[in-house]
Design a protein around this motif. Structure first.
Motif, PDB file in Angstrom:
ATOM      1  N   GLU A 187     -28.707  35.578  90.197  1.00 17.51           N
ATOM      2  CA  GLU A 187     -29.451  35.096  88.887  1.00 17.51           C
ATOM      3  C   GLU A 187     -30.306  36.502  88.300  1.00 17.51           C
ATOM      4  O   GLU A 187     -30.890  36.999  89.121  1.00 17.51           O
ATOM      5  N   ILE A 188     -30.392  36.315  87.421  1.00 17.72           N
ATOM      6  CA  ILE A 188     -31.299  37.357  86.667  1.00 17.72           C
ATOM      7  C   ILE A 188     -32.001  36.647  85.336  1.00 17.72           C
ATOM      8  O   ILE A 188     -31.780  35.725  85.069  1.00 17.72           O
ATOM      9  N   SER A 189     -33.252  37.380  85.279  1.00 21.71           N
ATOM     10  CA  SER A 189     -34.171  36.868  84.416  1.00 21.71           C
ATOM     11  C   SER A 189     -33.826  37.373  82.953  1.00 21.71           C
ATOM     12  O   SER A 189     -33.299  38.387  82.624  1.00 21.71           O
ATOM     13  N   TYR A 190     -34.981  36.891  82.010  1.00 28.20           N
ATOM     14  CA  TYR A 190     -34.885  37.374  80.648  1.00 28.20           C
ATOM     15  C   TYR A 190     -35.159  38.772  80.654  1.00 28.20           C
ATOM     16  O   TYR A 190     -34.280  39.383  79.957  1.00 28.20           O
ATOM     17  N   SER A 191     -36.038  39.360  81.483  1.00 31.20           N
ATOM     18  CA  SER A 191     -36.550  40.840  81.476  1.00 31.20           C
ATOM     19  C   SER A 191     -35.480  41.458  81.904  1.00 31.20           C
ATOM     20  O   SER A 191     -35.245  42.673  81.306  1.00 31.20           O
ATOM     21  N   ASP A 192     -34.717  40.967  83.102  1.00 31.04           N
ATOM     22  CA  ASP A 192     -33.405  41.761  83.589  1.00 31.04           C
ATOM     23  C   ASP A 192     -32.521  41.913  82.464  1.00 31.04           C
ATOM     24  O   ASP A 192     -31.634  42.967  82.334  1.00 31.04           O
ATOM     25  N   LEU A 193     -32.303  40.868  81.683  1.00 31.53           N
ATOM     26  CA  LEU A 193     -31.163  40.909  80.841  1.00 31.53           C
ATOM     27  C   LEU A 193     -31.500  41.613  79.647  1.00 31.53           C
ATOM     28  O   LEU A 193     -30.857  42.450  79.306  1.00 31.53           O
ATOM     29  N   LYS A 194     -32.761  41.649  79.307  1.00 34.20           N
ATOM     30  CA  LYS A 194     -33.178  42.670  78.066  1.00 34.20           C
ATOM     31  C   LYS A 194     -33.035  44.259  78.571  1.00 34.20           C
ATOM     32  O   LYS A 194     -32.523  44.941  77.407  1.00 34.20           O
ATOM     33  N   SER A 195     -33.514  44.454  79.975  1.00 34.17           N
ATOM     34  CA  SER A 195     -33.144  45.933  80.063  1.00 34.17           C
ATOM     35  C   SER A 195     -31.671  46.431  80.500  1.00 34.17           C
ATOM     36  O   SER A 195     -31.326  47.313  80.010  1.00 34.17           O
ATOM     37  N   LEU A 196     -31.179  45.343  80.855  1.00 33.04           N
ATOM     38  CA  LEU A 196     -29.473  45.401  81.143  1.00 33.04           C
ATOM     39  C   LEU A 196     -28.951  45.999  79.711  1.00 33.04           C
ATOM     40  O   LEU A 196     -28.077  46.739  79.517  1.00 33.04           O
ATOM     41  N   ARG A 197     -29.197  45.013  78.713  1.00 35.23           N
ATOM     42  CA  ARG A 197     -28.802  45.219  77.137  1.00 35.23           C
ATOM     43  C   ARG A 197     -29.196  46.607  76.967  1.00 35.23           C
ATOM     44  O   ARG A 197     -28.404  47.400  75.851  1.00 35.23           O
ATOM     45  N   GLU A 198     -30.080  47.151  77.112  1.00 28.68           N
ATOM     46  CA  GLU A 198     -30.846  48.204  76.410  1.00 28.68           C
ATOM     47  C   GLU A 198     -30.324  49.239  77.259  1.00 28.68           C
ATOM     48  O   GLU A 198     -29.964  50.607  76.486  1.00 28.68           O
TER      49      GLU A 198
END
Length: 118
Positions: free
Chosen positions: A7-18
């Motif tokens: 599981e990943i969080s919103y902030s994890d996803l934001k940094s992955l996308r960037e």
């Protein structure tokens, strides 16, 4: 940075996308839900089709979704739904197919839309 957890969080996803141009974000909601809004850059594969679509060979997957099929050991495969449950089911399905690092964005589109002010 990325854990091997499911599981990943919103902030994890934001940094992955960037930071990761190879990230494949898969929206497993229904077509009606996706038509009402989606996370930019995601591809739509309804939950009931996850096993079938991720069993396609690389060329067929690329032709159908216009993105490369992820490698089995990729850390760049994230599923999401509206609130986390279906994304978790999809993540388990992908892991059963051999995508051992597949992850679920548990906040789902609901959290994304709230945080992004949609």
């Amino acid at each position: 940075m990325a854990s091997t957890g499911k599981e990943i969080s919103y902030s994890d996803l934001k940094s992955l996308r960037e930071n990761n141009k190879d990230l494949l974000l898969v929206d497993v909601r229904s077509k009606d839900e996706v038509d009402r809004g989606r996370i930019p850059g995601s591809i739509h594969i309804p939950l009931e089709d996850v096993e079938k679509e991720f069993s396609l060979d690389a060329q067929a997957f690329q032709e159908k979704f216009d993105v490369p099929k992820p490698l089995l050991d990729t850390r760049d495969l994230v599923f999401h739904c509206q609130m986390g449950r279906r994304g978790g089911v999809a993540t388990d399905k992908a892991r059963n197919l051999g995508f051992k690092n597949a992850q679920n964005y548990t906040g789902g589109y609901k959290e994304w839309a709230e945080k992004e002010g949609k």
